[in-house]
Design a protein around this motif. Structure first.
Motif, PDB file in Angstrom:
ATOM      1  N   GLY A 112       0.789  -1.211   0.000  1.00 64.98           N
ATOM      2  CA  GLY A 112       0.000   0.000   0.000  1.00 64.98           C
ATOM      3  C   GLY A 112       0.828   1.270   0.000  1.00 64.98           C
ATOM      4  O   GLY A 112       2.063   1.252   0.001  1.00 64.98           O
ATOM      5  N   CYS A 113       0.130   2.386  -0.009  1.00 66.01           N
ATOM      6  CA  CYS A 113       0.754   3.708  -0.059  1.00 66.01           C
ATOM      7  C   CYS A 113       0.652   4.336   1.332  1.00 66.01           C
ATOM      8  O   CYS A 113      -0.446   4.502   1.872  1.00 66.01           O
ATOM      9  CB  CYS A 113       0.016   4.562  -1.087  1.00 66.01           C
ATOM     10  N   LYS A 114       1.802   4.662   1.921  1.00 69.51           N
ATOM     11  CA  LYS A 114       1.817   5.247   3.251  1.00 69.51           C
ATOM     12  C   LYS A 114       1.522   6.744   3.163  1.00 69.51           C
ATOM     13  O   LYS A 114       2.073   7.449   2.309  1.00 69.51           O
ATOM     14  CB  LYS A 114       3.169   5.022   3.921  1.00 69.51           C
ATOM     15  N   VAL A 115       0.680   7.218   4.057  1.00 71.46           N
ATOM     16  CA  VAL A 115       0.258   8.617   4.068  1.00 71.46           C
ATOM     17  C   VAL A 115       0.680   9.258   5.384  1.00 71.46           C
ATOM     18  O   VAL A 115       0.462   8.689   6.453  1.00 71.46           O
ATOM     19  CB  VAL A 115      -1.273   8.741   3.922  1.00 71.46           C
ATOM     20  N   GLY A 147      17.344   7.608  -0.277  1.00 69.14           N
ATOM     21  CA  GLY A 147      17.825   7.736   1.094  1.00 69.14           C
ATOM     22  C   GLY A 147      16.728   7.753   2.141  1.00 69.14           C
ATOM     23  O   GLY A 147      17.021   7.640   3.341  1.00 69.14           O
ATOM     24  N   ALA A 148      15.467   7.884   1.739  1.00 65.11           N
ATOM     25  CA  ALA A 148      14.385   7.948   2.728  1.00 65.11           C
ATOM     26  C   ALA A 148      14.299   6.654   3.527  1.00 65.11           C
ATOM     27  O   ALA A 148      14.075   6.670   4.746  1.00 65.11           O
ATOM     28  CB  ALA A 148      13.058   8.235   2.039  1.00 65.11           C
ATOM     29  N   SER A 149      14.497   5.527   2.859  1.00 61.45           N
ATOM     30  CA  SER A 149      14.443   4.244   3.563  1.00 61.45           C
ATOM     31  C   SER A 149      15.626   4.087   4.503  1.00 61.45           C
ATOM     32  O   SER A 149      15.519   3.445   5.553  1.00 61.45           O
ATOM     33  CB  SER A 149      14.407   3.089   2.554  1.00 61.45           C
ATOM     34  N   VAL A 150      16.762   4.690   4.135  1.00 62.63           N
ATOM     35  CA  VAL A 150      17.939   4.644   5.009  1.00 62.63           C
ATOM     36  C   VAL A 150      17.642   5.388   6.311  1.00 62.63           C
ATOM     37  O   VAL A 150      17.930   4.904   7.408  1.00 62.63           O
ATOM     38  CB  VAL A 150      19.171   5.274   4.312  1.00 62.63           C
ATOM     39  N   TYR A 151      17.033   6.567   6.181  1.00 63.52           N
ATOM     40  CA  TYR A 151      16.683   7.338   7.378  1.00 63.52           C
ATOM     41  C   TYR A 151      15.613   6.628   8.195  1.00 63.52           C
ATOM     42  O   TYR A 151      15.739   6.480   9.425  1.00 63.52           O
ATOM     43  CB  TYR A 151      16.183   8.731   6.996  1.00 63.52           C
ATOM     44  N   SER A 152      14.535   6.171   7.542  1.00 62.61           N
ATOM     45  CA  SER A 152      13.390   5.640   8.283  1.00 62.61           C
ATOM     46  C   SER A 152      13.738   4.407   9.103  1.00 62.61           C
ATOM     47  O   SER A 152      13.110   4.138  10.129  1.00 62.61           O
ATOM     48  CB  SER A 152      12.241   5.320   7.315  1.00 62.61           C
ATOM     49  N   ASP A 202       5.929   3.334  12.796  1.00 65.03           N
ATOM     50  CA  ASP A 202       6.620   2.283  12.050  1.00 65.03           C
ATOM     51  C   ASP A 202       7.520   2.905  10.982  1.00 65.03           C
ATOM     52  O   ASP A 202       7.465   4.107  10.699  1.00 65.03           O
ATOM     53  CB  ASP A 202       5.638   1.276  11.433  1.00 65.03           C
ATOM     54  N   VAL A 203       8.361   2.061  10.406  1.00 68.00           N
ATOM     55  CA  VAL A 203       9.372   2.510   9.448  1.00 68.00           C
ATOM     56  C   VAL A 203       8.742   3.231   8.260  1.00 68.00           C
ATOM     57  O   VAL A 203       9.238   4.270   7.806  1.00 68.00           O
ATOM     58  CB  VAL A 203      10.205   1.303   8.972  1.00 68.00           C
ATOM     59  N   THR A 204       7.642   2.687   7.744  1.00 68.63           N
ATOM     60  CA  THR A 204       7.045   3.252   6.534  1.00 68.63           C
ATOM     61  C   THR A 204       6.458   4.643   6.779  1.00 68.63           C
ATOM     62  O   THR A 204       6.538   5.517   5.909  1.00 68.63           O
ATOM     63  CB  THR A 204       5.952   2.315   5.991  1.00 68.63           C
ATOM     64  N   THR A 205       5.878   4.862   7.952  1.00 67.94           N
ATOM     65  CA  THR A 205       5.327   6.187   8.256  1.00 67.94           C
ATOM     66  C   THR A 205       6.449   7.209   8.396  1.00 67.94           C
ATOM     67  O   THR A 205       6.341   8.350   7.934  1.00 67.94           O
ATOM     68  CB  THR A 205       4.486   6.143   9.542  1.00 67.94           C
ATOM     69  N   ARG A 206       7.553   6.798   9.030  1.00 68.00           N
ATOM     70  CA  ARG A 206       8.710   7.694   9.129  1.00 68.00           C
ATOM     71  C   ARG A 206       9.207   8.072   7.738  1.00 68.00           C
ATOM     72  O   ARG A 206       9.597   9.217   7.490  1.00 68.00           O
ATOM     73  CB  ARG A 206       9.843   7.013   9.893  1.00 68.00           C
ATOM     74  N   GLY A 207       9.203   7.100   6.817  1.00 70.99           N
ATOM     75  CA  GLY A 207       9.652   7.379   5.449  1.00 70.99           C
ATOM     76  C   GLY A 207       8.770   8.403   4.760  1.00 70.99           C
ATOM     77  O   GLY A 207       9.257   9.307   4.079  1.00 70.99           O
ATOM     78  N   ALA A 208       7.453   8.272   4.933  1.00 70.68           N
ATOM     79  CA  ALA A 208       6.522   9.233   4.323  1.00 70.68           C
ATOM     80  C   ALA A 208       6.715  10.622   4.924  1.00 70.68           C
ATOM     81  O   ALA A 208       6.708  11.636   4.211  1.00 70.68           O
ATOM     82  CB  ALA A 208       5.083   8.757   4.522  1.00 70.68           C
ATOM     83  N   MET A 209       6.896  10.689   6.228  1.00 71.98           N
ATOM     84  CA  MET A 209       7.155  11.979   6.877  1.00 71.98           C
ATOM     85  C   MET A 209       8.409  12.633   6.300  1.00 71.98           C
ATOM     86  O   MET A 209       8.429  13.837   6.042  1.00 71.98           O
ATOM     87  CB  MET A 209       7.341  11.783   8.383  1.00 71.98           C
ATOM     88  N   SER A 210       9.433  11.828   6.102  1.00 71.93           N
ATOM     89  CA  SER A 210      10.692  12.363   5.573  1.00 71.93           C
ATOM     90  C   SER A 210      10.491  12.982   4.201  1.00 71.93           C
ATOM     91  O   SER A 210      11.044  14.043   3.902  1.00 71.93           O
ATOM     92  CB  SER A 210      11.742  11.250   5.506  1.00 71.93           C
TER      93      SER A 210
END
Length: 717
Positions: free
Chosen positions: A327-330, A408-413, A426-434
């Motif tokens: 899915g698509c993280k928002v 690099g978003a996945s590296v940060y998250s 969770d990791v995916t939400t952190r990535g979307a925030m980034s």
């Protein structure tokens, strides 16, 4: 021999006094950004980039001098240091020359020559090298040295052993090696063939390839190196062996005599077996170093441009990190980057819940007054973009959307830093925030990611990682300190790049802030554990406090210059409080001759001019001069593209052979360097930088290979 100071001055085209001042400041523990900004009188205004070049060169030359001392001491201890050898070593300007001169005196592992020496064959070798006269021919002389017990049972074997010694002496001679290295560099070629010609790989262009060493471009060197490392290519430096041997003979052989034949045989053997492989290693290393240095330079320039992109202030964001199965993280963020809401939607296959996704996004737009949608450019981005583009015209308020590079978003998250910042997400939400925060404040967000993971270079994983990290860290420090940092809101990641602030001290600043509340005065920094007087001097001018006790704390004026700044405000008949209202735009005209005023106040003219500029526009963000973010409009798919179409795009990456431009579809288009201007362009960085907004024309669309060809020169047809 020139001193280190004189050498650097000549290389960087600086005055000796400037170099001496910079070296003194560095040795005193001053950081480069501090020297660049607040010690202009001493340095003559040397910029931060040049200062870093100077610092790097200073380190190299000091290491060179230290190595010379080690080598001289070692040779002297062997009792073999002559005045001529000492002079040559002391005159060496590169490490390779020192090692060439030291080579004959290094302890070697067992070699054919050392075995021959142990067998007593050196006297014969010296006769061959001396090219003298003898009543006996070399073979007859060798017969007297036969020794079966140590591996030389025949005259022929003994003569060969003596020739092995000669070959090693020739190969150890620094002047011979330097001559052959220069010859090969001038006349040789890099020759490449396939490890398996039947195998289809991305390196097929190099399956039968050769290019002169003097002409092969850097990006090609790196591509060939990678193919060799992966076992797909076999690489050699090819040179004319006969010509190289003739060159050596002309340097060594004098006339003809009984020792000429064994001497020539030893020279040929020394070249083929010892010199040629050594020269090949040296030249391959030199090519690689040259290519890596250039790639790191391009990477650094791209990173600098990326970090200096203009923030989108006031953006209330829905950030979408697309995906298929998961899915698509928002993530919904307010204008300060605070997380307001988050969810997962499924607009793409296999679920294809387009209506449900649009309803959820529309609800977020209304509830949180969202005005921008950000979409990551990874898997599923095109389908997600179509859903967003279809929704926006039907909303009851103006909303724009843009594509953000998610490198690099996945590296940060997944990092320790992200888990410390947002332990409950969770990791995916952190990535979307980034992704959303990259739009709001690219610098503050991207500093959380190792610069080499940002993805604005080429072959970054093949480069010297220590050199790459050193260069990119320097770039990030330059940008962070050029922009300045809000002391009361900055993360430890951002604070860690401030002049004079280590990672540990950055965490201590945040811990102090959390315990004692917001900083009200720069002087409070002195209470932070481990932030001593030197660190305070280095960092204070780059850390800003808005709404604090002293209006000057919100500016880039250093505390050491507060007295001068207050005097300027007094003479301009302006209260310090005016700084909080946008500054004093006409202060320069109120003060008159700044240079005369500097002399009167006992302040350097460059420093006083900087103070005046800061009082005119306090805390001005230099990123405001960068191009505005391009928001997407019509083009969303390959099917929308056609040759001749004019588009506006954003430069995402600059490499040796061109620039990749985001024109609104998933795949960036390539503008080849030959299509950047109606003139010769040596390197794409002469024309564009990462983040630039450019007008391009489509010249080709290859749907099967997913490639878009663009031009920045409009066709005259």
């Amino acid at each position: 021999m020139p001193s280190i100071q004189a050498t650097i001055a000549q290389e960087l085209n600086l005055a000796a006094a400037q170099v001496a001042a910079v070296i003194g400041l560095i040795d005193e523990g001053n950081a480069i950004p501090f020297i660049a900004r607040y010690r202009k009188e001493a340095t003559g205004g040397v910029d931060d980039a040049t200062l870093r070049d100077l610092d790097e060169r200073l380190t190299y030359l000091r290491n060179l001098e230290a190595r010379k001392e080690e080598v001289l001491r070692s040779i002297d201890e062997q009792g073999k240091l002559t005045a001529d050898l000492r002079a040559k070593i002391e005159a060496a300007t590169v490490m390779q020359r020192v090692e060439d001169l030291y080579k004959p005196y290094k302890k070697k592992r067992a070699t054919r020559a050392s075995k021959a020496r142990d067998a007593g064959l050196e006297p014969l070798a010296l006769l061959i090298l001396a090219q003298g006269r003898s009543s006996k021919d070399p073979l007859a002389l060798a017969a007297d040295l036969v020794n079966a017990e140590v591996g030389f049972p025949t005259p022929e074997a003994a003569l060969q052993g003596a020739q092995d010694i000669v070959a090693e002496v020739v190969a150890d001679d620094a002047e011979h090696v330097a001559t052959l290295r220069a010859f090969t560099k001038r006349n040789g070629a890099l020759s490449v063939e396939a490890a398996d010609a039947a195998e289809k790989t991305v390196y097929e262009a190099y399956y039968d390839f050769s290019e002169p060493l003097t002409r092969i471009p850097n990006h090609r060197v790196l591509a060939i190196n990678r193919g060799e490392k992966e076992g797909k290519l076999k690489v050699k430096v090819r040179a004319d062996a006969d010509a190289a041997t003739d060159l050596l003979e002309r340097r060594i052989v004098r006339g003809t005599g009984p020792f000429t034949a064994p001497l020539k045989a030893a020279i040929a053997d020394g070249y083929k077996r010892l010199i040629a492989p050594s020269v090949e290693r040296d030249l391959r290393a030199e090519l690689t170093e040259r290519a890596e240095t250039d790639a790191i330079r391009v990477f650094a320039k791209n990173t600098e441009s990326l970090l200096q992109q203009r923030p989108v202030r006031g953006a209330r964001v829905i950030a979408l990190d697309p995906g298929y199965r998961t899915g698509c993280k928002v993530a919904v963020l307010d204008e300060y980057g605070k997380l307001l809401d988050h969810a997962t939607v499924y607009p793409t296959p296999p679920r294809s819940q387009v209506k449900e996704t649009q309803a959820r996004l529309a609800e977020y737009v209304r509830r949180y007054d969202v005005n921008v949608v950000v979409i990551g450019n990874g898997t599923g981005s095109r389908e997600t973009e179509e859903v967003v583009a279809d929704l926006i015209p039907r909303l009851d308020r103006p909303v724009r959307y843009t594509i953000v590079n998610e490198a690099g978003a996945s590296v940060y998250s997944a990092s320790k830093l992200a888990s410390e910042e947002y332990p409950d997400l969770d990791v995916t939400t952190r990535g979307a925030m980034s992704l959303g925060r990259r739009l709001q404040d690219p610098l503050a967000e991207l500093v959380k990611i190792p610069p080499q993971s940002i993805g604005v270079g080429q072959y970054q994983h093949d480069l010297n990682q220590a050199a790459l990290e050193r260069a990119l860290t320097g770039v990030v420090e330059n940008v962070v300190n050029r922009v300045g940092v809000d002391l009361n809101t900055a993360s430890p990641s951002l604070l860690g790049y401030v002049s004079g602030v280590s990672g540990a001290v950055a965490k201590n600043i945040v811990a102090y802030r959390e315990e004692h509340g917001a900083f009200a005065d720069r002087k409070e920094l002195k209470k932070v554990p481990k932030l001593g007087a030197k660190a305070f001097q280095n960092c204070a001018g780059f850390l800003r406090i808005s709404g604090g006790k002293n209006p000057l704390d919100a500016t880039s004026v250093h505390p050491e210059s507060y007295a001068a700044a207050k005097e300027l405000l007094k003479r301009a008949k302006v209260k310090p409080e005016a700084l909080a209202n946008g500054g004093v735009p006409d202060i320069a005209s109120r003060l008159g001759d700044v240079d005369a005023l500097a002399a009167e106040l006992g302040v350097g003219a460059p420093t006083l001019r900087d103070i005046v500029a800061e009082l005119e526009k306090p805390g001005r963000d230099p990123r405001d001069d960068a191009p505005e973010v391009v928001f997407s409009e019509g083009v969303r798919d390959f099917d929308d593209l056609a040759p001749g179409m004019e588009l506006t795009g954003t430069v995402r990456n600059v490499v040796d052979f061109g620039a990749f431009v985001d024109v609104g579809v998933k795949q960036d288009g390539l503008v080849h360097v030959s299509k950047m201007a109606d003139r010769f362009v040596k390197h794409p960085s002469e024309v564009v930088a990462v983040g630039d907004t450019v007008t391009v024309w489509v010249t080709g669309v290859d749907k099967d290979r997913g490639k878009i060809s663009l031009s920045m020169v409009k066709s005259k047809a």
